[in-house]
Design an enzyme around this catalytic site. Structure first.
Site, short mmCIF file in Angstrom:
data_model
loop_
_atom_site.label_atom_id
_atom_site.label_comp_id
_atom_site.label_asym_id
_atom_site.label_seq_id
_atom_site.Cartn_x
_atom_site.Cartn_y
_atom_site.Cartn_z
N SER A 173 0.88 -1.17 0.00
CA SER A 173 0.00 0.00 0.00
C SER A 173 0.91 1.22 0.00
CB SER A 173 -0.93 0.02 1.22
OG SER A 173 -0.20 0.14 2.42
N CYS A 174 0.43 2.33 -0.50
CA CYS A 174 1.30 3.50 -0.63
C CYS A 174 1.62 4.10 0.73
CB CYS A 174 0.66 4.53 -1.56
SG CYS A 174 -0.64 5.52 -0.81
N LEU A 175 2.69 4.86 0.79
CA LEU A 175 3.15 5.46 2.04
C LEU A 175 2.13 6.42 2.65
CD1 LEU A 175 6.86 6.23 1.07
CD2 LEU A 175 6.04 4.36 2.51
N THR A 177 -0.90 5.95 3.11
CA THR A 177 -1.85 5.24 3.97
C THR A 177 -1.35 5.13 5.40
OG1 THR A 177 -0.91 3.04 3.47
CG2 THR A 177 -2.67 3.85 2.03
#
Length: 272
Positions: A173-175, A177
């Site tokens: 998941s992207c940073l 989040t």
């Protein structure tokens, strides 16, 4: 009880990809997009994979993308997006993922021209709080894995059978989040989280998150790995390093890592 097997779903996927070709595939290097790329190669269709490199993505993930391109050998393009281009997503409201997906996939669609654009959402991605799905629907991006009903578990099993190196890769998941909602996203915060998580990896952790709650680090660790953190020397080391990175407090979540844990308050609010 459904009698449709994962092998049946894979055959449906191959047929669907043949009908969609030529297309552009959004490639993150995660379990789903790598499996989808391998299926496209298996289907022998015309396609190009595109990776959008933003500050929301850890550098190590871009490095892994490059390794996968070399290993699987497919046509690939990397598009750079600056932090300022993500605009409204940086406000980090509950709709952040919607604005981020809208920005990123608009770039991919512009690059694709007349070609279809597809991405790797699966059946399990219809749960949790996922405003990004709304953006994908509005932009008419296709999600063939979801459309044929493949689950994450089935994708991992098929990936293992196909000898893909990502079959057991930790969930991505992207940073962004990691940052609590309504706390504006900055380059400094993203870099701090990236360095904190790299430290965790170097100390042997595989599935975890370092969440940033207004400069308080909340570390979540997968159930099977939680016992590792009970080493007092390791605790002291991680605490010291994270304080030096700029966190004011460093805490350990007593419950295990849970994907989407930042969304709990939003979901609870919707159910009231």
């Amino acid at each position: 009880m459904s009698t449709v097997t994962k092998e049946d779903k894979y055959k449906l996927l191959i047929n669907k990809l043949k009908k969609l070709s030529p297309f552009v595939l959004a490639f993150s290097g995660g379990v789903d997009s790598t499996f989808l790329t391998a299926a496209a190669l298996d289907a022998e269709v015309e396609f190009e994979a595109v990776t959008v490199n933003t500050p929301f993505v850890a550098d190590r993930e871009i490095n892994e993308v490059e390794k996968l391109v070399k290993k699987l050998q497919f046509e690939h393009k990397e598009i750079e997006v600056e932090l300022a281009e993500l605009k409204t997503a940086l406000d980090n409201t509950a709709e952040r993922c919607y604005f981020c997906k809208e920005s990123i996939f608009s770039k991919i669609i512009d690059y694709a021209g007349d070609r279809e654009v597809i991405e790797g959402s699966n059946l399990d991605d219809t749960g949790d709080y996922r405003p990004g799905r709304k953006a994908l629907k509005e932009l008419q991006v296709k999600s063939p894995l979801l459309e044929v009903g493949l689950t994450k578990k089935e994708i991992r099993e098929l990936s293992k059978k196909m000898k893909l190196p990502t079959w057991n890769k930790a969930t991505l998941s992207c940073l962004a989040t990691r940052i609590s909602y309504n706390d504006p996203i900055t380059a400094q915060k993203l870099e701090k989280i990236d360095l904190a998580e790299e430290l965790m990896r170097k100390n042997g952790f595989e599935q975890f998150r370092v969440r940033d709650h207004n400069n308080l680090a909340r570390i979540e660790i997968a159930p099977q790995e939680r016992s590792k953190i009970l080493d007092l020397n390791l605790m002291d080391k991680i605490h010291s390093k994270l304080i030096k990175l700029g966190f004011k407090y460093v805490t350990l979540d007593l419950s295990a890592y849970e994907s989407g844990s930042m969304n709990k308050e939003i979901l609870e609010g919707e159910n009231e």
